[in-house]
Motif scaffolding. Structure first.
Motif, PDB file in Angstrom:
ATOM      1  N   THR A 166       0.825  -1.208   0.000  1.00 47.49           N
ATOM      2  CA  THR A 166       0.000   0.000   0.000  1.00 47.49           C
ATOM      3  C   THR A 166       0.855   1.253   0.000  1.00 47.49           C
ATOM      4  O   THR A 166       0.667   2.157  -0.827  1.00 47.49           O
ATOM      5  N   THR A 167       1.799   1.325   0.928  1.00 46.17           N
ATOM      6  CA  THR A 167       2.636   2.522   1.014  1.00 46.17           C
ATOM      7  C   THR A 167       3.555   2.640  -0.189  1.00 46.17           C
ATOM      8  O   THR A 167       3.847   3.755  -0.640  1.00 46.17           O
ATOM      9  N   ASN A 168       4.004   1.510  -0.715  1.00 45.57           N
ATOM     10  CA  ASN A 168       4.870   1.595  -1.889  1.00 45.57           C
ATOM     11  C   ASN A 168       4.106   2.123  -3.089  1.00 45.57           C
ATOM     12  O   ASN A 168       4.632   2.917  -3.885  1.00 45.57           O
ATOM     13  N   TYR A 169       2.839   1.715  -3.228  1.00 43.71           N
ATOM     14  CA  TYR A 169       2.019   2.237  -4.318  1.00 43.71           C
ATOM     15  C   TYR A 169       1.813   3.744  -4.169  1.00 43.71           C
ATOM     16  O   TYR A 169       1.947   4.502  -5.142  1.00 43.71           O
ATOM     17  N   ILE A 170       1.502   4.182  -2.955  1.00 44.80           N
ATOM     18  CA  ILE A 170       1.263   5.608  -2.718  1.00 44.80           C
ATOM     19  C   ILE A 170       2.509   6.431  -3.055  1.00 44.80           C
ATOM     20  O   ILE A 170       2.427   7.441  -3.770  1.00 44.80           O
ATOM     21  N   LEU A 171       3.656   6.002  -2.564  1.00 40.71           N
ATOM     22  CA  LEU A 171       4.883   6.759  -2.822  1.00 40.71           C
ATOM     23  C   LEU A 171       5.278   6.692  -4.289  1.00 40.71           C
ATOM     24  O   LEU A 171       5.837   7.654  -4.832  1.00 40.71           O
ATOM     25  N   ASP A 172       4.984   5.590  -4.943  1.00 39.19           N
ATOM     26  CA  ASP A 172       5.267   5.478  -6.380  1.00 39.19           C
ATOM     27  C   ASP A 172       4.405   6.452  -7.171  1.00 39.19           C
ATOM     28  O   ASP A 172       4.879   7.086  -8.138  1.00 39.19           O
ATOM     29  N   GLY A 178       3.577  12.804  -9.647  1.00 42.36           N
ATOM     30  CA  GLY A 178       3.489  14.092  -8.969  1.00 42.36           C
ATOM     31  C   GLY A 178       2.252  14.251  -8.110  1.00 42.36           C
ATOM     32  O   GLY A 178       1.876  15.376  -7.743  1.00 42.36           O
ATOM     33  N   ALA A 179       1.593  13.128  -7.771  1.00 45.77           N
ATOM     34  CA  ALA A 179       0.380  13.200  -6.961  1.00 45.77           C
ATOM     35  C   ALA A 179       0.714  13.631  -5.539  1.00 45.77           C
ATOM     36  O   ALA A 179       1.808  13.373  -5.040  1.00 45.77           O
ATOM     37  N   ASP A 180      -0.232  14.312  -4.888  1.00 43.97           N
ATOM     38  CA  ASP A 180      -0.017  14.575  -3.463  1.00 43.97           C
ATOM     39  C   ASP A 180      -0.480  13.354  -2.669  1.00 43.97           C
ATOM     40  O   ASP A 180      -1.092  12.434  -3.202  1.00 43.97           O
ATOM     41  N   GLU A 231       7.526   4.839  12.108  1.00 47.80           N
ATOM     42  CA  GLU A 231       7.129   6.156  11.600  1.00 47.80           C
ATOM     43  C   GLU A 231       6.573   5.958  10.192  1.00 47.80           C
ATOM     44  O   GLU A 231       7.220   5.318   9.352  1.00 47.80           O
ATOM     45  N   GLY A 232       5.385   6.476   9.925  1.00 46.81           N
ATOM     46  CA  GLY A 232       4.727   6.232   8.651  1.00 46.81           C
ATOM     47  C   GLY A 232       4.965   7.309   7.616  1.00 46.81           C
ATOM     48  O   GLY A 232       5.886   8.130   7.720  1.00 46.81           O
ATOM     49  N   ILE A 233       4.089   7.319   6.595  1.00 51.54           N
ATOM     50  CA  ILE A 233       4.286   8.214   5.452  1.00 51.54           C
ATOM     51  C   ILE A 233       3.255   9.328   5.392  1.00 51.54           C
ATOM     52  O   ILE A 233       3.287  10.143   4.461  1.00 51.54           O
ATOM     53  N   SER A 234       2.344   9.404   6.360  1.00 47.88           N
ATOM     54  CA  SER A 234       1.228  10.338   6.245  1.00 47.88           C
ATOM     55  C   SER A 234       1.661  11.801   6.288  1.00 47.88           C
ATOM     56  O   SER A 234       0.900  12.680   5.869  1.00 47.88           O
ATOM     57  N   GLN A 235       2.866  12.080   6.787  1.00 44.13           N
ATOM     58  CA  GLN A 235       3.340  13.456   6.848  1.00 44.13           C
ATOM     59  C   GLN A 235       4.196  13.841   5.643  1.00 44.13           C
ATOM     60  O   GLN A 235       4.673  14.979   5.553  1.00 44.13           O
ATOM     61  N   LEU A 236       4.438  12.915   4.730  1.00 38.10           N
ATOM     62  CA  LEU A 236       5.236  13.228   3.550  1.00 38.10           C
ATOM     63  C   LEU A 236       4.403  14.054   2.561  1.00 38.10           C
ATOM     64  O   LEU A 236       3.196  13.880   2.441  1.00 38.10           O
ATOM     65  N   THR A 237       5.072  14.932   1.853  1.00 40.14           N
ATOM     66  CA  THR A 237       4.402  15.819   0.903  1.00 40.14           C
ATOM     67  C   THR A 237       4.990  15.658  -0.488  1.00 40.14           C
ATOM     68  O   THR A 237       6.087  15.109  -0.664  1.00 40.14           O
ATOM     69  N   ALA A 238       4.259  16.168  -1.460  1.00 41.56           N
ATOM     70  CA  ALA A 238       4.774  16.177  -2.831  1.00 41.56           C
ATOM     71  C   ALA A 238       6.059  16.979  -2.911  1.00 41.56           C
ATOM     72  O   ALA A 238       6.960  16.654  -3.700  1.00 41.56           O
ATOM     73  N   ALA A 239       6.191  18.026  -2.080  1.00 40.10           N
ATOM     74  CA  ALA A 239       7.413  18.827  -2.066  1.00 40.10           C
ATOM     75  C   ALA A 239       8.605  17.995  -1.599  1.00 40.10           C
ATOM     76  O   ALA A 239       9.722  18.153  -2.114  1.00 40.10           O
ATOM     77  N   ASP A 240       8.403  17.103  -0.616  1.00 41.89           N
ATOM     78  CA  ASP A 240       9.478  16.214  -0.169  1.00 41.89           C
ATOM     79  C   ASP A 240       9.957  15.333  -1.317  1.00 41.89           C
ATOM     80  O   ASP A 240      11.158  15.176  -1.548  1.00 41.89           O
ATOM     81  N   VAL A 241       9.004  14.749  -2.032  1.00 42.52           N
ATOM     82  CA  VAL A 241       9.331  13.847  -3.129  1.00 42.52           C
ATOM     83  C   VAL A 241      10.090  14.590  -4.227  1.00 42.52           C
ATOM     84  O   VAL A 241      11.089  14.100  -4.766  1.00 42.52           O
ATOM     85  N   THR A 242       9.622  15.786  -4.548  1.00 40.18           N
ATOM     86  CA  THR A 242      10.274  16.585  -5.586  1.00 40.18           C
ATOM     87  C   THR A 242      11.683  16.979  -5.178  1.00 40.18           C
ATOM     88  O   THR A 242      12.629  16.901  -5.975  1.00 40.18           O
ATOM     89  N   PHE A 249      17.463  10.975  -5.829  1.00 34.39           N
ATOM     90  CA  PHE A 249      17.032  10.010  -4.834  1.00 34.39           C
ATOM     91  C   PHE A 249      15.524   9.774  -4.951  1.00 34.39           C
ATOM     92  O   PHE A 249      14.814  10.543  -5.598  1.00 34.39           O
ATOM     93  N   VAL A 250      15.050   8.709  -4.298  1.00 37.00           N
ATOM     94  CA  VAL A 250      13.617   8.422  -4.221  1.00 37.00           C
ATOM     95  C   VAL A 250      13.249   8.146  -2.766  1.00 37.00           C
ATOM     96  O   VAL A 250      14.110   7.771  -1.956  1.00 37.00           O
ATOM     97  N   LEU A 251      11.973   8.309  -2.448  1.00 37.56           N
ATOM     98  CA  LEU A 251      11.471   8.050  -1.103  1.00 37.56           C
ATOM     99  C   LEU A 251      10.735   6.717  -1.062  1.00 37.56           C
ATOM    100  O   LEU A 251       9.890   6.435  -1.911  1.00 37.56           O
TER     101      LEU A 251
END
Length: 441
Positions: A166-172, A178-180, A231-242, A249-251
């Motif tokens: 689930t989390t890997n799909y979301i981060l992918d 570029g999804a939030d 620690e989960g991924i709910s606080q990660l943002t599109a800005a972090d990924v960018t 690098f990738v998250l």
């Protein structure tokens, strides 16, 4: 070659018959001849404990269902129980009862094993029963048996992996499209990758249970779920990924179990920045992948579908065949060992590389001031980059810029002290963003 017809029958019962359980039951019933040839015994499915015995389950005889799970495990004619009902309390008692009677157990229950694995393993060993759980960590991916058997003569130093689809799909989705976070989660729910309540996945609890199991096997030390930093991924943002993408690098949300030089182990689940060259960086969608390093074998990679009815059922069936073979031979398989009693380090004492980004006043000397904070704490910097800000707030006399700093390995409590000092500095504008890095020397 002609294989002699089996002359023995093994009675099999099941606890639970949901998505995975119903698939397992159909495989047992539909592949009876093949399973007999592979195990040396007829596998006779005698009972399935469920909450609702009247629910339609195509391909499974209704006469098999019972709502009395306690009576099922107390049967004296059972050889193997397959537990796919989930949950911890209540399930623990049933599994312990079965093992205590010498009935072997195959389970897919990661939460149960992360909380009570040591206790159940002991009961199984004392009563000559098997406890197998390949399906508990990564669906169809064979990782439990390699750690438990194939690599048991080696010294494992690192197990790191994507163990939650689930989390890997979301981060992918956030990386590739570029999804939030909110939109990526909604899409995962629409496709059935995420539950209506995704907390266990997105906050890392599911991965933490799996990390405890992997660490227990890899380091021969009993690791409880409560010892895993989460620690989960709910606080990660599109800005972090960018931002990390600009640096190559990738998250990913990773489970990490690592042996330190002082013989302590760290077991943790949290977002990780990986270089794009790392084997785990390119694993996309809802796939799982686990990367293992050991002294002799070197680096090994295991990848595949980590969830779903059919992949998980495949892992359960593999364990069923193994346990059935053991019963035919009159032996129990090798039990995992927990003889080392290694200390599980606190997160503060864990070593990582770190990525920090923060907005500062864009004026001469600020970069040097920021670098001096790290130097005063003995932290070596790997890379430093400055990203010019927008035109900024017209009310500010000095424009802003973002500093992105990657450190060499240091202890978590040291980097936390750096963050605290930075956030008290007059040149800082806002908060410090902190993420951990793997795969960088």
């Amino acid at each position: 070659m002609t294989i002699p017809a089996p002359t023995r029958t093994l009675n099999v019962a099941m606890l639970g018959c949901g998505t995975v359980g119903s698939q397992v039951a159909r495989l047992i019933l539909g592949q009876a001849d093949d399973l007999a040839a592979r195990t040396g015994a007829h596998l006779n499915l005698v009972s399935i404990a469920v909450v609702n015995a009247h629910k339609a389950r195509p391909g499974i005889d209704k006469s098999l269902f019972t709502t009395d799970s306690q009576a099922l495990v107390e049967r004296t004619d059972l050889d193997i129980i397959i537990e796919v009902m989930g949950g911890v309390e209540g399930t623990r008692e049933l599994v312990a009862e079965a093992l205590g009677r010498g009935t072997s157990v195959v389970t897919a229950n990661k939460a149960l094993l992360a909380a009570h694995g040591a206790e159940l393993t002991t009961i199984a060993h004392e009563h000559g029963a098997d406890l197998y759980y390949e399906a508990a960590v990564a669906g169809a991916i064979p990782i439990i048996r390699p750690l438990r058997e194939s690599l048991v003569g080696d010294e494992i130093t690192l197990v790191i992996g994507i163990v939650n689809g689930t989390t890997n799909y979301i981060l992918d989705q956030m990386t590739s499209h570029g999804a939030d976070y909110a939109d990526a989660l909604a899409e995962a729910q629409r496709l059935g990758y995420a539950e209506a309540d995704p907390t266990a996945d997105v906050e890392g609890y599911d991965a933490a249970a799996k990390a405890a199991i992997l660490a227990t096997l890899a380091f021969h030390t009993s690791v409880h779920f409560d010892q895993v930093y989460c620690e989960g991924i709910s606080q990660l943002t599109a800005a972090d990924v960018t931002a990390v993408g600009r640096l190559g690098f990738v998250l990913k949300l990773l489970a990490v179990a690592q042996l330190a030089e002082d013989d302590q182990i760290s077991v943790r689940v949290h977002p990780v920045i990986l270089p794009q060259s790392h084997p785990l960086a390119s694993v996309g969608g809802a796939y799982n992948a686990i990367f293992v390093e050991s002294r002799a074998a070197g680096r090994l990679m295991f990848m595949g579908p980590g969830a779903g009815g059919e992949p998980t059922a495949s892992a359960v069936m593999g364990d069923l065949v193994t346990v059935a073979r053991n019963r035919v031979r009159g032996v129990a398989g090798p039990a995992p060992t927990s003889y080392t009693d290694r200390v599980v380090a606190t997160m503060g004492d864990t070593e990582c590389s770190y990525y920090l980004s923060f907005e500062v006043a864009d004026r001469p000397g600020v970069l040097a001031q920021a670098a001096s904070v790290f130097g005063s704490h003995g932290v070596s910097l790997h890379t430093v980059s400055q990203i010019p800000g927008d035109e900024g707030d017209p009310g500010r006399d000095v424009p802003s810029a973002t500093l992105a700093i990657m450190t060499h390995r240091t202890r978590e409590h040291v980097i936390r002290d750096c963050v605290k000092e930075l956030e008290g500095s007059p040149f800082l504008r806002g908060r410090v963003r902190l993420l951990r890095v793997e795969g960088v020397k």
